[in-house]
Design a protein around this motif. Structure first.
Motif, PDB file in Angstrom:
ATOM      1  N   LEU A  37     144.154  78.158   6.034  1.00 21.11           N
ATOM      2  CA  LEU A  37     143.883  79.575   5.766  1.00 21.11           C
ATOM      3  C   LEU A  37     143.190  80.144   7.018  1.00 21.11           C
ATOM      4  O   LEU A  37     142.094  79.715   7.382  1.00 21.11           O
ATOM      5  N   SER A  38     143.834  81.096   7.659  1.00 21.42           N
ATOM      6  CA  SER A  38     143.393  81.492   9.000  1.00 21.42           C
ATOM      7  C   SER A  38     142.777  82.895   8.996  1.00 21.42           C
ATOM      8  O   SER A  38     142.955  83.663   8.049  1.00 21.42           O
ATOM      9  N   PRO A  39     142.055  83.253  10.063  1.00 12.15           N
ATOM     10  CA  PRO A  39     141.417  84.567  10.123  1.00 12.15           C
ATOM     11  C   PRO A  39     142.397  85.726   9.913  1.00 12.15           C
ATOM     12  O   PRO A  39     142.054  86.721   9.296  1.00 12.15           O
ATOM     13  N   ARG A  40     143.616  85.611  10.425  1.00 12.86           N
ATOM     14  CA  ARG A  40     144.570  86.718  10.251  1.00 12.86           C
ATOM     15  C   ARG A  40     145.038  86.852   8.800  1.00 12.86           C
ATOM     16  O   ARG A  40     145.412  87.941   8.371  1.00 12.86           O
ATOM     17  N   GLN A  41     145.020  85.740   8.071  1.00 16.39           N
ATOM     18  CA  GLN A  41     145.363  85.833   6.645  1.00 16.39           C
ATOM     19  C   GLN A  41     144.194  86.423   5.846  1.00 16.39           C
ATOM     20  O   GLN A  41     144.397  86.973   4.779  1.00 16.39           O
ATOM     21  N   ILE A  42     143.004  86.281   6.366  1.00 20.52           N
ATOM     22  CA  ILE A  42     141.812  86.810   5.671  1.00 20.52           C
ATOM     23  C   ILE A  42     141.494  88.235   6.115  1.00 20.52           C
ATOM     24  O   ILE A  42     141.341  89.134   5.297  1.00 20.52           O
ATOM     25  N   MET A  43     141.428  88.449   7.425  1.00 20.85           N
ATOM     26  CA  MET A  43     141.038  89.775   7.929  1.00 20.85           C
ATOM     27  C   MET A  43     142.246  90.698   8.057  1.00 20.85           C
ATOM     28  O   MET A  43     142.667  91.096   9.136  1.00 20.85           O
ATOM     29  N   THR A  44     142.794  91.036   6.909  1.00 19.17           N
ATOM     30  CA  THR A  44     143.919  91.976   6.842  1.00 19.17           C
ATOM     31  C   THR A  44     143.382  93.400   6.964  1.00 19.17           C
ATOM     32  O   THR A  44     142.158  93.617   6.880  1.00 19.17           O
ATOM     33  N   PRO A  45     144.248  94.398   7.115  1.00 16.57           N
ATOM     34  CA  PRO A  45     143.757  95.787   7.147  1.00 16.57           C
ATOM     35  C   PRO A  45     142.922  96.123   5.907  1.00 16.57           C
ATOM     36  O   PRO A  45     141.926  96.853   5.985  1.00 16.57           O
ATOM     37  N   GLU A  46     143.300  95.572   4.755  1.00 13.63           N
ATOM     38  CA  GLU A  46     142.543  95.848   3.520  1.00 13.63           C
ATOM     39  C   GLU A  46     141.155  95.200   3.575  1.00 13.63           C
ATOM     40  O   GLU A  46     140.162  95.789   3.117  1.00 13.63           O
ATOM     41  N   ALA A  47     141.083  93.993   4.129  1.00 14.39           N
ATOM     42  CA  ALA A  47     139.780  93.322   4.237  1.00 14.39           C
ATOM     43  C   ALA A  47     138.879  94.059   5.236  1.00 14.39           C
ATOM     44  O   ALA A  47     137.664  94.186   5.015  1.00 14.39           O
ATOM     45  N   ILE A  48     139.476  94.536   6.326  1.00 15.88           N
ATOM     46  CA  ILE A  48     138.703  95.326   7.293  1.00 15.88           C
ATOM     47  C   ILE A  48     138.219  96.615   6.611  1.00 15.88           C
ATOM     48  O   ILE A  48     137.090  97.068   6.825  1.00 15.88           O
ATOM     49  N   THR A  49     139.053  97.175   5.747  1.00 17.14           N
ATOM     50  CA  THR A  49     138.654  98.375   4.995  1.00 17.14           C
ATOM     51  C   THR A  49     137.452  98.069   4.103  1.00 17.14           C
ATOM     52  O   THR A  49     136.503  98.865   4.034  1.00 17.14           O
ATOM     53  N   ASN A  50     137.502  96.929   3.427  1.00 18.70           N
ATOM     54  CA  ASN A  50     136.344  96.535   2.599  1.00 18.70           C
ATOM     55  C   ASN A  50     135.082  96.457   3.454  1.00 18.70           C
ATOM     56  O   ASN A  50     134.007  96.914   3.052  1.00 18.70           O
TER      57      ASN A  50
END
Ligand code: FES
Length: 576
Positions: free
Chosen positions: A248-261
């Motif tokens: 599970l990698s940073p790009r799978q976690i830090m999606t545009p939606e996660a950045i929005t959160n």
């Protein structure tokens, strides 16, 4: 173990992979490791301890805790050093070094065999640099912040770094407290190791990192010296081994939606303005552009819920007692993207569901009883800032948010330092202080000089706040009616460079306007005659300074190096 994992990952180039592996094993066995241990997943652990960095004073103990967790879960920890940056020990500024730390961390993550990395950071620029690196390399990563300091007391009053540093320094400048008392206070402002315990940049970044899914729930608020801090470090070590297995990698976690959160949390905690620059840089490494106007709209729908200094009254240890950031996340649940994955392997929504409700929160308000009705940061536009500027209106003086005043201009930090306290300075309480040439390239390094001190003669009359404008940054621990990050910066000939003493400036935060009451033709005429400052004219010919000044981008692009930003941004955030 598969090829290109653990000890076999990223072999040194000798033209013979088997020999490369043979040689690598031969050398690492000098440490006394057995073959069995060297067959485990390799978990890198960043060592950002430095005698110059008291915010990272607990890093040796955190490393031991992380290693314990890694070993428990069947991994093999490898601690490696990276640059460590402390705010008050970095010349000219810590911001100048953030990109260097990002490059260092990124390249060492890439060059050394790691299946996952535990990033131990804390002081303002360190976690942003680590997230930039993690985003670029996309190696499974988990962040463990060093955690906030505990508070001190002075004459029965709680106090802490560094909102109270500024408040007491202001009182000392105004002659309200004497030298003996300011020296006594100096010894009480930072009573333990750890990061500044207000909602400054370090606390803000730790909260946003947790909201973005890159650290375990609870990681942001636990004080640096409490046992819980080391227990969560141990858990982070264990989780790193799971991440190495799941990939599970940073790009799978830090999606545009996660950045929005994360950006919504920035608004809701009344967080540091610096965090917007840092998360712009982090997002850019992921191919995500931060839309400033959308960020402003996000703020209009997000109240400030956390009553912490500098926007409120309390400190990070109180947020910890309230259940940490989870109490804020739960209150904002209906506004968050709950499907976002986190380093725990569960979604943010699942984490909220699994969490225990804090009995009676004291510093986290309910959404219908906010500290401030809208988000902490507003984005301004106008002929002074065509590319935008920001103000942290949650910690500004309400009566100054709509203001028209006469400009008093300082050409540089040195000019300001030389004249601000002069009895001859022509300045009144309703003037607007303007500081030029303090942006990313002009200073260089975009110092936290945007919190211009109140001129001594006005401070002594009781003036506590004035409208102040610059292309600089401001410490996340500071407060006041302060406009920052003006783009384009004045040292590159942005319109801010055209402001002269006596010009009238209009600030209207409700309508998001920052304007100079000078006609366009006059502004153009002034800029045509403008000369760049010495920092731009005498560009250094070599070294990191040359790289920095040639390649650093403006605040709206995160002040990253231009060659690190992907040419095409595939997404934008916030996602509303
Ligand atoms: Fe390190 Fe404030 S100086 S967090």
């Amino acid at each position: 173990m598969q090829k290109n994992q653990g000890i076999r990952r990223g072999l040194t180039s000798y033209g013979d992979d088997e020999f490369s592996l043979f040689l690598r094993k031969a050398f690492i066995k000098a440490m006394g490791y057995s073959d069995e241990m060297l067959e485990r997943p390799f978990i890198g652990v960043t060592n950002t301890f430095s005698d110059y960095n008291p915010c990272h004073g607990n890093v040796p103990q955190l490393i031991e805790s992380v290693k314990r967790g890694v070993l428990q879960a069947g991994g093999m920890p490898f601690v490696f050093p990276t640059i460590s940056i402390h705010e008050s020990f970095a010349h000219p500024t810590s911001m100048y070094l953030r990109n260097l730390m990002a490059l260092d961390t990124e390249e060492m993550m890439r060059a050394q065999p790691v299946d996952a990395v535990v990033l131990i950071g804390g002081c303002d620029k360190t976690i942003p640099a680590q997230l930039m690196a993690a985003g670029a390399q996309d190696i499974p990563s988990i962040v463990i912040p060093t955690g906030p300091m505990l508070t001190g007391t002075h004459k029965g009053e709680r106090l802490g770094a560094c909102t109270d540093c500024r408040r007491f320094w202001g009182q000392y400048r105004a002659g309200e407290i004497d030298e003996a008392e300011i020296n006594e206070i100096n010894g009480k402002l930072a009573p333990t190791t750890g990061t500044c315990m207000v909602m400054g940049t370090a606390s803000t970044i730790a909260c946003m990192t947790e909201a973005a899914g890159m650290s375990l729930i609870g990681s942001a608020a636990i004080p640096a010296v409490l046992a819980d801090r080391f227990r969560i470090a141990e858990a982070s070590g264990r989780q790193a081994v799971q991440l190495a297995a799941s990939r599970l990698s940073p790009r799978q976690i830090m999606t545009p939606e996660a950045i929005t959160n994360a950006l919504r949390i920035l608004h809701a905690i009344g967080g540091s303005t610096n965090a917007l620059i840092h998360f712009t840089a982090v997002a850019a490494r992921l191919g995500i552009r931060i839309d400033l106007d959308a960020f402003d709209r996000l703020g209009r729908g997000t109240p400030v819920l956390v009553d912490l200094k500098p926007s409120g009254q309390h400190y990070m240890e109180h947020l910890y007692e309230d259940g940490g950031l989870m109490t804020v996340l739960r209150e904002l649940k209906h506004l968050l993207h709950l499907d976002c994955m986190t380093v725990s392997g569960r979604t943010l929504g699942e984490e909220i569901e699994a969490s225990k409700r804090s009995a009676a929160p004291k510093v986290v308000r309910r959404i219908d009883q906010p500290v401030f009705p809208v988000g902490g940061i507003a984005v301004l536009h106008g002929n002074l800032a065509p590319g935008g500027a920001i103000i942290k209106h949650s910690s500004a003086t309400p009566g100054l948010l709509k203001h028209r005043g006469r400009a008093v201009v300082f050409q540089s930090v040195a000019d300001m330092a030389a004249r601000i306290d002069s009895p001859d300075l022509d300045v009144k309480a309703d003037d607007v202080l303007v500081l030029l040439n303090t942006g990313p390239k002009g200073a260089p390094g975009m110092p936290e000089a945007g919190y211009l001190p109140i001129p001594k003669k006005l401070a002594r009359q009781g003036v506590k706040d004035m409208v102040r404008i610059s292309d600089a940054r401001m410490s996340g621990t500071a407060f006041g009616t302060i406009i920052l990050h003006v783009v384009p910066e004045s040292a590159l000939g942005g319109p801010l460079a055209a402001v002269r003493d006596g010009d009238m400036i209009v600030l209207d935060v409700e309508n998001r306007v920052l304007s100079l009451e000078v006609g366009d033709a006059e502004i153009q005429q002034r800029l045509a005659a403008w000369q760049p400052p010495a920092t731009i004219r005498d560009m250094p010919g070599h070294g990191y300074r040359k790289l920095y000044q040639q390649c650093v981008t403006q605040a709206d692009q995160g002040c990253d190096f231009d060659f690190m930003i992907p040419p095409l941004m595939s997404h934008s955030a916030p996602v509303l």
